[in-house]
Design a protein around this motif. Structure first.
Motif, PDB file in Angstrom:
ATOM      1  N   ASP A   1       0.835  -1.213   0.000  1.00 44.32           N
ATOM      2  CA  ASP A   1       0.000   0.000   0.000  1.00 44.32           C
ATOM      3  C   ASP A   1       0.863   1.255   0.000  1.00 44.32           C
ATOM      4  O   ASP A   1       0.565   2.241  -0.701  1.00 44.32           O
ATOM      5  CB  ASP A   1      -0.915  -0.006   1.223  1.00 44.32           C
ATOM      6  CG  ASP A   1      -1.993  -1.079   1.118  1.00 44.32           C
ATOM      7  OD1 ASP A   1      -2.273  -1.494  -0.017  1.00 44.32           O
ATOM      8  OD2 ASP A   1      -2.525  -1.491   2.156  1.00 44.32           O
ATOM      9  N   THR A   2       1.955   1.247   0.785  1.00 45.78           N
ATOM     10  CA  THR A   2       2.858   2.403   0.816  1.00 45.78           C
ATOM     11  C   THR A   2       3.485   2.641  -0.552  1.00 45.78           C
ATOM     12  O   THR A   2       3.558   3.787  -1.050  1.00 45.78           O
ATOM     13  CB  THR A   2       3.964   2.166   1.861  1.00 45.78           C
ATOM     14  OG1 THR A   2       3.357   1.943   3.138  1.00 45.78           O
ATOM     15  CG2 THR A   2       4.894   3.372   1.938  1.00 45.78           C
ATOM     16  N   ILE A   3       3.944   1.566  -1.194  1.00 45.54           N
ATOM     17  CA  ILE A   3       4.565   1.696  -2.525  1.00 45.54           C
ATOM     18  C   ILE A   3       3.547   2.204  -3.537  1.00 45.54           C
ATOM     19  O   ILE A   3       3.861   3.070  -4.374  1.00 45.54           O
ATOM     20  CB  ILE A   3       5.138   0.331  -2.960  1.00 45.54           C
ATOM     21  CG1 ILE A   3       6.275  -0.074  -2.031  1.00 45.54           C
ATOM     22  CG2 ILE A   3       5.638   0.390  -4.398  1.00 45.54           C
ATOM     23  CD1 ILE A   3       6.800  -1.473  -2.281  1.00 45.54           C
ATOM     24  N   ILE A   4       2.300   1.701  -3.460  1.00 55.89           N
ATOM     25  CA  ILE A   4       1.269   2.159  -4.394  1.00 55.89           C
ATOM     26  C   ILE A   4       0.986   3.638  -4.209  1.00 55.89           C
ATOM     27  O   ILE A   4       0.797   4.386  -5.183  1.00 55.89           O
ATOM     28  CB  ILE A   4      -0.012   1.315  -4.194  1.00 55.89           C
ATOM     29  CG1 ILE A   4       0.235  -0.125  -4.656  1.00 55.89           C
ATOM     30  CG2 ILE A   4      -1.184   1.918  -4.954  1.00 55.89           C
ATOM     31  CD1 ILE A   4      -0.923  -1.064  -4.367  1.00 55.89           C
ATOM     32  N   THR A   5       0.941   4.094  -2.939  1.00 55.14           N
ATOM     33  CA  THR A   5       0.705   5.518  -2.675  1.00 55.14           C
ATOM     34  C   THR A   5       1.804   6.374  -3.302  1.00 55.14           C
ATOM     35  O   THR A   5       1.531   7.415  -3.948  1.00 55.14           O
ATOM     36  CB  THR A   5       0.633   5.758  -1.161  1.00 55.14           C
ATOM     37  OG1 THR A   5      -0.413   4.953  -0.597  1.00 55.14           O
ATOM     38  CG2 THR A   5       0.353   7.226  -0.867  1.00 55.14           C
ATOM     39  N   LEU A   6       3.060   5.973  -3.108  1.00 61.18           N
ATOM     40  CA  LEU A   6       4.171   6.718  -3.725  1.00 61.18           C
ATOM     41  C   LEU A   6       4.086   6.691  -5.246  1.00 61.18           C
ATOM     42  O   LEU A   6       4.341   7.709  -5.918  1.00 61.18           O
ATOM     43  CB  LEU A   6       5.506   6.121  -3.251  1.00 61.18           C
ATOM     44  CG  LEU A   6       5.826   6.296  -1.759  1.00 61.18           C
ATOM     45  CD1 LEU A   6       7.123   5.576  -1.408  1.00 61.18           C
ATOM     46  CD2 LEU A   6       5.943   7.782  -1.388  1.00 61.18           C
ATOM     47  N   ASP A   7       3.719   5.541  -5.802  1.00 62.95           N
ATOM     48  CA  ASP A   7       3.586   5.443  -7.262  1.00 62.95           C
ATOM     49  C   ASP A   7       2.486   6.364  -7.775  1.00 62.95           C
ATOM     50  O   ASP A   7       2.629   6.989  -8.842  1.00 62.95           O
ATOM     51  CB  ASP A   7       3.278   3.994  -7.661  1.00 62.95           C
ATOM     52  CG  ASP A   7       4.509   3.101  -7.528  1.00 62.95           C
ATOM     53  OD1 ASP A   7       5.627   3.661  -7.457  1.00 62.95           O
ATOM     54  OD2 ASP A   7       4.348   1.867  -7.489  1.00 62.95           O
ATOM     55  N   GLU A   8       1.384   6.475  -7.018  1.00 60.45           N
ATOM     56  CA  GLU A   8       0.293   7.358  -7.449  1.00 60.45           C
ATOM     57  C   GLU A   8       0.743   8.818  -7.457  1.00 60.45           C
ATOM     58  O   GLU A   8       0.402   9.584  -8.369  1.00 60.45           O
ATOM     59  CB  GLU A   8      -0.907   7.164  -6.524  1.00 60.45           C
ATOM     60  CG  GLU A   8      -1.606   5.817  -6.705  1.00 60.45           C
ATOM     61  CD  GLU A   8      -2.731   5.619  -5.716  1.00 60.45           C
ATOM     62  OE1 GLU A   8      -2.838   6.457  -4.778  1.00 60.45           O
ATOM     63  OE2 GLU A   8      -3.504   4.639  -5.871  1.00 60.45           O
ATOM     64  N   LYS A   9       1.517   9.217  -6.431  1.00 53.09           N
ATOM     65  CA  LYS A   9       2.039  10.591  -6.430  1.00 53.09           C
ATOM     66  C   LYS A   9       2.953  10.819  -7.617  1.00 53.09           C
ATOM     67  O   LYS A   9       2.895  11.875  -8.285  1.00 53.09           O
ATOM     68  CB  LYS A   9       2.788  10.849  -5.120  1.00 53.09           C
ATOM     69  CG  LYS A   9       1.876  10.878  -3.888  1.00 53.09           C
ATOM     70  CD  LYS A   9       2.676  11.162  -2.620  1.00 53.09           C
ATOM     71  CE  LYS A   9       1.771  11.214  -1.395  1.00 53.09           C
ATOM     72  NZ  LYS A   9       2.530  11.472  -0.151  1.00 53.09           N
ATOM     73  N   GLU A  10       3.821   9.845  -7.897  1.00 50.56           N
ATOM     74  CA  GLU A  10       4.723   9.967  -9.049  1.00 50.56           C
ATOM     75  C   GLU A  10       3.915  10.089 -10.345  1.00 50.56           C
ATOM     76  O   GLU A  10       4.241  10.889 -11.223  1.00 50.56           O
ATOM     77  CB  GLU A  10       5.637   8.740  -9.114  1.00 50.56           C
ATOM     78  CG  GLU A  10       6.630   8.630  -7.968  1.00 50.56           C
ATOM     79  CD  GLU A  10       7.995   9.188  -8.348  1.00 50.56           C
ATOM     80  OE1 GLU A  10       8.199   9.430  -9.541  1.00 50.56           O
ATOM     81  OE2 GLU A  10       8.809   9.393  -7.453  1.00 50.56           O
ATOM     82  N   GLN A  11       2.857   9.287 -10.456  1.00 46.67           N
ATOM     83  CA  GLN A  11       2.039   9.329 -11.658  1.00 46.67           C
ATOM     84  C   GLN A  11       1.340  10.680 -11.806  1.00 46.67           C
ATOM     85  O   GLN A  11       1.196  11.186 -12.928  1.00 46.67           O
ATOM     86  CB  GLN A  11       1.003   8.201 -11.608  1.00 46.67           C
ATOM     87  CG  GLN A  11       1.604   6.810 -11.769  1.00 46.67           C
ATOM     88  CD  GLN A  11       0.575   5.711 -11.640  1.00 46.67           C
ATOM     89  OE1 GLN A  11      -0.604   5.989 -11.405  1.00 46.67           O
ATOM     90  NE2 GLN A  11       1.017   4.462 -11.767  1.00 46.67           N
ATOM     91  N   GLN A  12       0.890  11.276 -10.696  1.00 46.95           N
ATOM     92  CA  GLN A  12       0.269  12.598 -10.774  1.00 46.95           C
ATOM     93  C   GLN A  12       1.257  13.648 -11.269  1.00 46.95           C
ATOM     94  O   GLN A  12       0.922  14.498 -12.107  1.00 46.95           O
ATOM     95  CB  GLN A  12      -0.275  12.981  -9.397  1.00 46.95           C
ATOM     96  CG  GLN A  12      -1.469  12.140  -8.939  1.00 46.95           C
ATOM     97  CD  GLN A  12      -1.894  12.467  -7.527  1.00 46.95           C
ATOM     98  OE1 GLN A  12      -1.278  13.313  -6.859  1.00 46.95           O
ATOM     99  NE2 GLN A  12      -2.951  11.803  -7.049  1.00 46.95           N
ATOM    100  N   GLN A  13       2.492  13.596 -10.770  1.00 46.69           N
ATOM    101  CA  GLN A  13       3.506  14.543 -11.229  1.00 46.69           C
ATOM    102  C   GLN A  13       3.820  14.341 -12.708  1.00 46.69           C
ATOM    103  O   GLN A  13       3.947  15.310 -13.473  1.00 46.69           O
ATOM    104  CB  GLN A  13       4.777  14.381 -10.388  1.00 46.69           C
ATOM    105  CG  GLN A  13       4.591  14.756  -8.915  1.00 46.69           C
ATOM    106  CD  GLN A  13       5.841  14.499  -8.087  1.00 46.69           C
ATOM    107  OE1 GLN A  13       6.832  14.005  -8.609  1.00 46.69           O
ATOM    108  NE2 GLN A  13       5.778  14.811  -6.795  1.00 46.69           N
ATOM    109  N   VAL A  14       3.932  13.081 -13.106  1.00 42.77           N
ATOM    110  CA  VAL A  14       4.192  12.801 -14.513  1.00 42.77           C
ATOM    111  C   VAL A  14       3.037  13.283 -15.384  1.00 42.77           C
ATOM    112  O   VAL A  14       3.246  13.838 -16.475  1.00 42.77           O
ATOM    113  CB  VAL A  14       4.434  11.289 -14.717  1.00 42.77           C
ATOM    114  CG1 VAL A  14       4.482  10.941 -16.192  1.00 42.77           C
ATOM    115  CG2 VAL A  14       5.727  10.869 -14.044  1.00 42.77           C
ATOM    116  N   ALA A  15       1.790  13.097 -14.905  1.00 38.42           N
ATOM    117  CA  ALA A  15       0.625  13.534 -15.670  1.00 38.42           C
ATOM    118  C   ALA A  15       0.625  15.052 -15.830  1.00 38.42           C
ATOM    119  O   ALA A  15       0.292  15.578 -16.905  1.00 38.42           O
ATOM    120  CB  ALA A  15      -0.655  13.069 -14.978  1.00 38.42           C
ATOM    121  N   ALA A  16       1.012  15.788 -14.753  1.00 42.76           N
ATOM    122  CA  ALA A  16       1.085  17.252 -14.852  1.00 42.76           C
ATOM    123  C   ALA A  16       2.137  17.677 -15.877  1.00 42.76           C
ATOM    124  O   ALA A  16       1.911  18.584 -16.694  1.00 42.76           O
ATOM    125  CB  ALA A  16       1.392  17.845 -13.477  1.00 42.76           C
TER     126      ALA A  16
END
Length: 394
Positions: A245-260
């Motif tokens: 769950d922790t890794i998924i949360t970090l991946d989601e933040k990374e994906q949001q930055q990449v999407a921006a």
């Protein structure tokens, strides 16, 4: 099964017809037959067994040897048994194969072995020997071997039953007490348990495979995953899930930055494509203007040539008109003048066409001026787009 009455005729040591009425012994279910050696105790067992199954109790005497050697030739050999089973009375009668006096002509003939089974409900009796054998087994639920082991225990046979292996005794008791359902249930439960164990092992294998396939780009979490894998994830499933769950949360933040970042790049790319489209349109417009100018120049030269030719024709026409006025008196000259007049009319039409062409030229000059203005406007737009593009990339 409880015997009610046994009839033996010329059977074994009994020369005549002997009747044993078991119903007078009560309904306790256990009968003890005693007597001196050789008194015929075992024959009673053989008679009951033979009546039911066509075989003796101990398997020592052959069925064809059961006719009494003391009987008269006219006395038939048979065994008849009435018995009670589950509250209903049945009767079975058998006779072995033996020789008897012929009813016609004298001499001896062979009496074939036979069997009859009578039901309590009055249905048609079973008369074929093989059908009687099958019906008795289906009715009692015991074959001959099982019957002699548990129902009639002759002298020396009880030990044989005790020495029977466990599987065979279990089968006898299942047939006797109809415990097939419990055996089937037990087998079904074993199958279900084996299936559940296999399913659990498969789920465990899939879970371990899925957990082994987890990877991340964070070194500190990678080390933790490796430590869990070395333990085969035993006793640490909740910790692994929390880590995932922790890794998924970090991946989601990374994906949001990449999407921006992708949105910004997409916006700049769209502006660049618009600029390139405007440049392409400008180049097409310049090419069209060049082609138009060349065509206009050619048309201007053609118009000038046609105008000079028109002036010459006008001069020729004026000259012809002067000559025509001088030649009115001469008919020949008049005819020529008429011809020249027709020619003059044709030249006038040509002059009119030249005038129309001159008008078209003037209109094209106006269109050319408008195209030049559009070209100038496109150049201004292009310069403005270049400034916007430079501002985007800065």
């Amino acid at each position: 099964m409880r015997p009610l009455k046994l009839v033996m005729s010329a059977f074994g040591p009994y020369a005549g017809q002997t009747v044993i009425d078991f119903s007078k012994l009560g309904e306790q279910g256990l009968y003890l037959i005693t007597g001196d050696t050789g008194a015929g105790k075992t024959v009673i067992f053989d008679a009951v067994s033979y009546a039911l199954y066509g075989q003796t109790s101990g398997g020592v005497r052959d069925a064809n040897m059961l006719r009494s050697q003391y009987a008269d030739a006219d006395t038939p050999t048979f065994v008849e048994l009435e018995f009670s089973f589950r509250g209903k009375c049945y009767r079975v009668k058998r006779n072995p194969e033996y020789r008897r006096p012929a009813k016609r002509g004298g001499g001896m003939t062979k009496e074939k072995a036979g069997a009859e089974l009578y039901y309590p409900d009055g249905r048609v009796p079973v008369t074929r020997m093989s059908d009687v054998d099958k019906s008795i087994v289906e009715l009692l639920g015991l074959n001959h071997k099982q019957f002699t082991q548990i129902t009639m225990i002759a002298q020396g046979q009880f030990r044989k039953f005790l020495d029977t292996n466990t599987d065979e005794r279990s089968k006898i008791f299942r047939d006797l007490f109809h415990t097939y359902f419990f055996q089937q249930l037990q087998d079904r439960l074993k199958q279900d348990a084996a299936a559940k164990r296999n399913e659990f092992a498969e789920q465990q294998r899939r879970s371990e495979q899925a957990l082994n396939g987890i990877s991340c780009i964070y070194p500190v979490y990678t080390e933790q995953l490796q430590s869990f894998a070395l333990r085969h994830y035993e006793g640490c499933v909740e910790e692994v899930l929390a880590l995932v769950d922790t890794i998924i949360t970090l991946d989601e933040k990374e994906q949001q930055q990449v999407a921006a970042a992708e949105a910004v790049v997409t916006k700049n790319l769209t502006a660049l494509q618009d600029s390139l489209s405007a440049i392409d349109k400008k180049q097409q417009l310049e090419k069209y203007m060049q082609t138009t100018e060349v065509r206009i120049a050619g048309m201007q030269k053609q118009l000038e040539q046609e105008a000079a030719a028109a002036v010459q024709r006008q001069e020729s026409l004026q000259k012809l008109e002067a000559e025509f006025s001088e030649a009115q008196k001469d008919e020949v000259e008049l005819a020529q003048m008429q011809t020249e007049r027709q020619q003059l009319a044709a030249r006038q039409r040509e002059l009119q066409q030249l005038q129309e062409m001159q008008q078209r030229y003037q209109r094209q000059e106006v269109a050319l001026l408008q195209k030049r203005q559009e070209y100038k406007q496109a150049c201004d737009n292009f310069n403005h787009l270049n400034e916007l593009s430079d501002a985007c990339f800065d």
